[in-house]
Design a protein around this motif. Structure first.
Motif, short mmCIF file in Angstrom:
data_model
loop_
_atom_site.label_atom_id
_atom_site.label_comp_id
_atom_site.label_asym_id
_atom_site.label_seq_id
_atom_site.Cartn_x
_atom_site.Cartn_y
_atom_site.Cartn_z
N ALA A 62 0.83 -1.20 0.00
CA ALA A 62 0.00 0.00 0.00
C ALA A 62 0.87 1.25 0.00
N MET A 63 1.99 1.23 0.74
CA MET A 63 2.89 2.37 0.76
C MET A 63 3.48 2.62 -0.62
N GLU A 64 3.81 1.56 -1.35
CA GLU A 64 4.32 1.73 -2.71
C GLU A 64 3.27 2.42 -3.59
N PHE A 65 2.02 2.02 -3.44
CA PHE A 65 0.96 2.66 -4.23
C PHE A 65 0.78 4.12 -3.81
N GLN A 66 0.93 4.41 -2.51
CA GLN A 66 0.88 5.80 -2.06
C GLN A 66 1.97 6.61 -2.75
N ALA A 67 3.18 6.06 -2.78
CA ALA A 67 4.31 6.77 -3.38
C ALA A 67 4.08 7.01 -4.87
N ILE A 68 3.56 6.01 -5.57
CA ILE A 68 3.29 6.17 -7.00
C ILE A 68 2.22 7.24 -7.21
N ALA A 69 1.17 7.22 -6.40
CA ALA A 69 0.12 8.23 -6.52
C ALA A 69 0.66 9.62 -6.23
N ALA A 70 1.51 9.74 -5.21
CA ALA A 70 2.11 11.03 -4.87
C ALA A 70 2.95 11.55 -6.03
N ALA A 71 3.74 10.66 -6.62
CA ALA A 71 4.57 11.06 -7.76
C ALA A 71 3.70 11.49 -8.94
N GLN A 72 2.63 10.78 -9.18
CA GLN A 72 1.74 11.14 -10.29
C GLN A 72 1.07 12.48 -10.02
N LEU A 73 0.65 12.71 -8.79
CA LEU A 73 0.00 13.99 -8.45
C LEU A 73 0.97 15.16 -8.54
N ALA A 74 2.25 14.92 -8.28
CA ALA A 74 3.25 15.98 -8.31
C ALA A 74 3.86 16.19 -9.70
N ASP A 75 3.47 15.38 -10.66
CA ASP A 75 4.04 15.45 -12.00
C ASP A 75 3.80 16.84 -12.61
N PRO A 76 4.86 17.55 -12.96
CA PRO A 76 4.70 18.91 -13.49
C PRO A 76 3.98 18.96 -14.83
N ARG A 77 3.85 17.83 -15.51
CA ARG A 77 3.12 17.80 -16.79
C ARG A 77 1.61 17.78 -16.60
N ARG A 78 1.16 17.54 -15.38
CA ARG A 78 -0.29 17.52 -15.11
C ARG A 78 -0.81 18.94 -14.96
N PHE A 79 -1.93 19.21 -15.59
CA PHE A 79 -2.53 20.54 -15.44
C PHE A 79 -3.08 20.73 -14.03
N ASP A 80 -3.43 19.64 -13.36
CA ASP A 80 -3.98 19.70 -12.01
C ASP A 80 -2.96 19.25 -10.96
N ARG A 81 -1.69 19.46 -11.26
CA ARG A 81 -0.59 19.04 -10.37
C ARG A 81 -0.77 19.62 -8.97
#
Length: 116
Positions: A62-81
């Motif tokens: 679950a922690m690995e999935f948290q980390a992946i989600a955090a990285a995806q949310l922080a991705d500067p290419r996302r308009f909703d980063r």
């Protein structure tokens, strides 16, 4: 101490199944995965150990999935980063921990091996 979580190129061990309990059983504070009904201390130790290992594996995964989600949310290419402060608030982490989780998630998404 928990064993490191296997990476993509290693087979995952299957821990003891974490079966969901009926609502009426989980409402009883003395009821926990039917452990209270095991009279033999050897069997109780074996089953409790299986559950402990299963919870550790589940928490690591679950922690690995948290980390992946955090990285995806922080991705500067996302308009909703989200900023790391926003991620920290959402996950109830400190901002420093959120930064570490974002980095860890990026490493996981790249397939970097973290088993030391």
């Amino acid at each position: 101490m928990a064993e490191p979580t296997p990476r993509r190129n290693e087979p995952r061990l299957r821990p003891a199944p974490l079966l969901f309990e009926p609502a009426e059983a989980s409402a009883d504070p003395e009821h926990f995965f039917d452990l209270e009904s095991i009279d033999d201390p050897r069997a109780l130790l074996d089953r409790a150990t299986e559950l402990t290992q299963a919870f550790r594996v589940a928490a690591d995964r679950a922690m690995e999935f948290q980390a992946i989600a955090a990285a995806q949310l922080a991705d500067p290419r996302r308009f909703d980063r989200l900023t790391t402060a926003d991620i920290a608030a959402r996950a109830e982490w400190t901002e420093d921990y959120a930064k570490k989780m974002v980095d860890f998630g990026r490493d996981l998404m790249r397939g970097d091996d973290h088993s030391d």
